[in-house]
Design a protein around this motif. Structure first.
Motif, short mmCIF file in Angstrom:
data_model
loop_
_atom_site.label_atom_id
_atom_site.label_comp_id
_atom_site.label_asym_id
_atom_site.label_seq_id
_atom_site.Cartn_x
_atom_site.Cartn_y
_atom_site.Cartn_z
N TYR A 157 6.17 9.08 -8.03
CA TYR A 157 5.10 9.44 -8.95
C TYR A 157 4.75 8.29 -9.89
O TYR A 157 5.63 7.59 -10.41
N ARG A 158 3.48 8.13 -10.08
CA ARG A 158 2.96 7.13 -11.01
C ARG A 158 3.54 7.37 -12.40
O ARG A 158 3.65 8.50 -12.87
N GLY A 159 3.94 6.28 -13.06
CA GLY A 159 4.46 6.37 -14.42
C GLY A 159 5.96 6.52 -14.52
O GLY A 159 6.51 6.48 -15.62
N THR A 160 6.64 6.68 -13.39
CA THR A 160 8.09 6.84 -13.42
C THR A 160 8.78 5.48 -13.28
O THR A 160 8.15 4.47 -12.94
N ASP A 161 10.07 5.46 -13.54
CA ASP A 161 10.85 4.23 -13.36
C ASP A 161 10.81 3.76 -11.90
O ASP A 161 10.76 2.56 -11.63
N ASP A 162 10.87 4.72 -10.98
CA ASP A 162 10.81 4.35 -9.57
C ASP A 162 9.47 3.69 -9.23
O ASP A 162 9.41 2.76 -8.41
N SER B 75 -5.95 17.34 -11.97
CA SER B 75 -6.39 18.48 -12.77
C SER B 75 -5.58 19.73 -12.49
O SER B 75 -5.45 20.60 -13.36
N THR B 76 -5.03 19.83 -11.29
CA THR B 76 -4.25 21.01 -10.91
C THR B 76 -2.75 20.80 -11.09
O THR B 76 -1.95 21.66 -10.73
N GLY B 77 -2.37 19.66 -11.64
CA GLY B 77 -0.96 19.34 -11.84
C GLY B 77 -0.51 18.23 -10.91
O GLY B 77 -1.33 17.48 -10.37
N ASN B 78 0.79 18.14 -10.68
CA ASN B 78 1.32 17.08 -9.83
C ASN B 78 0.92 17.28 -8.37
O ASN B 78 0.86 18.41 -7.88
N THR B 79 0.66 16.18 -7.70
CA THR B 79 0.39 16.22 -6.27
C THR B 79 1.68 16.60 -5.53
O THR B 79 2.76 16.58 -6.11
N PRO B 80 1.58 16.95 -4.24
CA PRO B 80 2.74 17.48 -3.52
C PRO B 80 3.97 16.57 -3.56
O PRO B 80 3.87 15.35 -3.44
N ASN B 81 5.12 17.21 -3.73
CA ASN B 81 6.39 16.50 -3.78
C ASN B 81 7.26 16.92 -2.60
O ASN B 81 7.66 18.08 -2.49
N GLY C 63 0.82 -1.20 0.00
CA GLY C 63 0.00 0.00 0.00
C GLY C 63 0.85 1.25 0.00
O GLY C 63 2.06 1.21 -0.27
N THR C 64 0.24 2.37 0.34
CA THR C 64 0.95 3.64 0.29
C THR C 64 0.29 4.66 1.21
O THR C 64 -0.72 4.37 1.87
N ASN C 65 0.85 5.85 1.23
CA ASN C 65 0.33 6.99 1.99
C ASN C 65 -0.06 8.10 1.02
O ASN C 65 0.59 8.30 -0.01
N SER C 66 -1.10 8.83 1.38
CA SER C 66 -1.49 10.04 0.65
C SER C 66 -2.08 11.01 1.65
O SER C 66 -3.28 10.97 1.93
N TYR C 67 -1.23 11.89 2.21
CA TYR C 67 -1.76 12.83 3.19
C TYR C 67 -2.69 13.85 2.55
O TYR C 67 -3.58 14.41 3.21
N TRP C 68 -2.54 14.09 1.25
CA TRP C 68 -3.22 15.20 0.58
C TRP C 68 -4.62 14.87 0.06
O TRP C 68 -5.39 15.78 -0.26
N GLY D 177 3.42 -7.85 7.97
CA GLY D 177 2.23 -8.23 7.21
C GLY D 177 1.89 -7.32 6.06
O GLY D 177 1.04 -7.68 5.21
N ALA D 178 2.50 -6.14 6.00
CA ALA D 178 2.20 -5.19 4.92
C ALA D 178 3.21 -4.04 4.98
O ALA D 178 3.86 -3.82 6.01
N ASP D 179 3.33 -3.31 3.87
CA ASP D 179 4.16 -2.11 3.86
C ASP D 179 3.48 -1.04 3.03
O ASP D 179 2.78 -1.33 2.06
N LEU D 180 3.69 0.21 3.44
CA LEU D 180 3.10 1.37 2.77
C LEU D 180 4.21 2.38 2.49
O LEU D 180 4.73 3.00 3.42
N PHE D 181 4.60 2.54 1.23
CA PHE D 181 5.67 3.49 0.94
C PHE D 181 5.17 4.93 1.10
O PHE D 181 3.99 5.23 0.95
N TRP D 182 6.08 5.81 1.40
CA TRP D 182 5.81 7.26 1.46
C TRP D 182 6.51 7.90 0.26
O TRP D 182 7.71 7.77 0.13
N GLN D 183 5.69 8.63 -0.49
CA GLN D 183 4.26 8.62 -0.56
C GLN D 183 3.86 8.56 -2.04
O GLN D 183 4.67 8.79 -2.94
N TYR D 184 2.59 8.30 -2.29
CA TYR D 184 2.07 8.20 -3.65
C TYR D 184 1.97 9.57 -4.31
O TYR D 184 1.50 10.53 -3.70
N GLY D 185 2.40 9.65 -5.58
CA GLY D 185 2.30 10.87 -6.35
C GLY D 185 1.57 10.64 -7.65
O GLY D 185 1.70 9.59 -8.28
N ASP D 186 0.78 11.63 -8.08
CA ASP D 186 -0.01 11.50 -9.30
C ASP D 186 -0.15 12.87 -9.95
O ASP D 186 0.17 13.90 -9.35
N LYS D 187 -0.64 12.87 -11.18
CA LYS D 187 -0.94 14.12 -11.88
C LYS D 187 -2.44 14.27 -11.96
O LYS D 187 -3.13 13.45 -12.57
#
Length: 386
Positions: free
Chosen positions: A369-374, A357-363, A66-71, A345-355
């Motif tokens: 970020y989704r779509g990157t090599d990482d 309507s307002t642009g990229n989510t906080p970095n 899983g992951t984290n998304s504070y925003w 039992g599980a891990d959640l990386f910090w943090q999920y990034g996406d693009k």
């Protein structure tokens, strides 16, 4: 996650420690008595739980990524929330940890989302369209996609208000926050408002007391008593869902190398707190660069907590981890360790990034970020290998 100075402060006053014992009676005597009969959640079906050292989702015991998304709870465009959760669902990530708090000391005039106004000794919970209704949409959207949420109730740091917002409105310090009857009463009223709002939702994975609680220099009894009392209170409101502390995993003798994170300087005792009846699983974080240790520290930190959780017969969740450079190389090693270690039992990386309507989510430099090599390395490949 927040980068803060890790210099140790003067030990808490003896009076604070004594007060913590008094508050255990004031805040939690009844709830603790009720909680003795409440064991760890092992239910099946729509309510997540535990089975031995594994978590269960939809009745299936497995290892979950899983992951984290504070925003996400602060977005004002429903379509952006839906898009982000569509992408998470498509990635195979099953657990999402979000902020269930946004405390302010003055009402925003710019349309900013806030959940609670703490001002001049008064507290007002915002249930409007710029308040908890934003969280409503996240919970509903997660339900429709089978994503399970961890929701916490206060921040140790000043981001989005946190403990500092309470002490600004009601007085006290970041250490006396845990033992102030007035503050804890306000905190519990907020917990009740959120839990009662979503206790019947199949999207809830667990409730979490706080994000990275610390009590620098305090006796470990302060946070222990607060965690025992508060978790019992939450169980009295909702006995179905799991409860966790949300701590970084500090204070552990098992596997200790004597470095700062293993010490008890922040008032935390991982094994002692994990033994609380109304705490269902252990949480720990991993940020070597902010703790003054090397990246190689990570594998030992993981295995130490896994051993502690195995001893307690409760699963561990590595719920935040990250580096700001060379993410794939370093974090993939940690992922291999958690997958190969009994007790996690599980891990959640910090943090999920996406693009959106307002642009990229906080970095914050740790964002993946989704779509990157990482993302391919740490999400796509990790989900496939778990």
């Amino acid at each position: 996650m927040k980068v803060f100075d890790i210099l140790l402060s003067i030990a808490c006053l003896v009076a604070q420690v004594a007060a913590s014992h008094l508050n255990l009676h004031r805040f939690g005597k009844l709830q603790n008595a009720q909680a003795h009969s409440i064991r760890r959640n092992t239910t099946s079906g729509d309510v997540p739980g535990t089975q031995g050292l594994n978590f269960t989702i939809d009745g299936q015991a497995d290892y979950f990524a899983g992951t984290n998304s504070y925003w996400i709870g602060y977005l004002t465009n429903n379509s952006d929330v839906d898009l982000a959760l569509d992408h998470l669902h498509a990635s195979g990530l099953r657990i999402l940890r979000i902020w269930g708090f946004s405390d302010v000391n003055s009402k925003p005039t710019d349309g900013k989302v806030y959940f609670q106004l703490l001002q001049n000794g008064n507290a007002t919970i915002n249930t409007g369209s710029d308040g908890l209704q934003r969280l409503d949409h996240v919970v509903g959207a997660a339900e429709r996609r089978g994503i399970k949420l961890i929701i916490n109730f206060v921040n140790n740091w000043s981001d989005f208000g946190g403990i500092n917002a309470y002490t600004t409105a009601f007085g006290g310090t970041s250490t006396s926050w845990y033992t102030s009857p007035t503050i804890q009463d306000v905190y519990r009223k907020y917990i009740k408002a959120v839990v009662s709002r979503y206790s019947q939702s199949p999207a809830i994975f667990a409730w979490e007391l706080a994000n990275e609680p610390r009590c620098n220099g305090c006796n470990t009894s302060v946070i222990y008593n607060w965690a025992a009392s508060t978790s019992a209170y939450i169980k009295s409101l909702d006995s179905k869902h799991m409860v966790a502390i949300g701590d970084e995993g500090f204070g552990l003798d098992i596997g200790s190398d004597g470095s700062y994170p293993f010490t008890y300087a922040e008032g935390l005792d991982f094994a002692k707190n994990l033994a609380i009846d109304t705490i269902d699983f252990g949480t720990f974080h991993l940020y070597p660069s902010t703790w003054g240790v090397s990246n190689s520290f990570g594998n030992g930190w993981i295995t130490a907590h896994a051993k502690a959780c195995a001893a307690a017969q409760k699963p561990c969740l590595m719920e935040e981890y990250g580096v700001d450079t060379d993410k794939c190389t370093i974090e993939s090693q940690w992922q291999q360790t958690v997958l190969g270690t009994k007790g996690i039992g599980a891990d959640l990386f910090w943090q999920y990034g996406d693009k959106l309507s307002t642009g990229n989510t906080p970095n914050d430099d740790f964002t993946i970020y989704r779509g990157t090599d990482d993302y391919k390395c740490l999400v796509t490949d990790h989900v496939a290998n778990k």
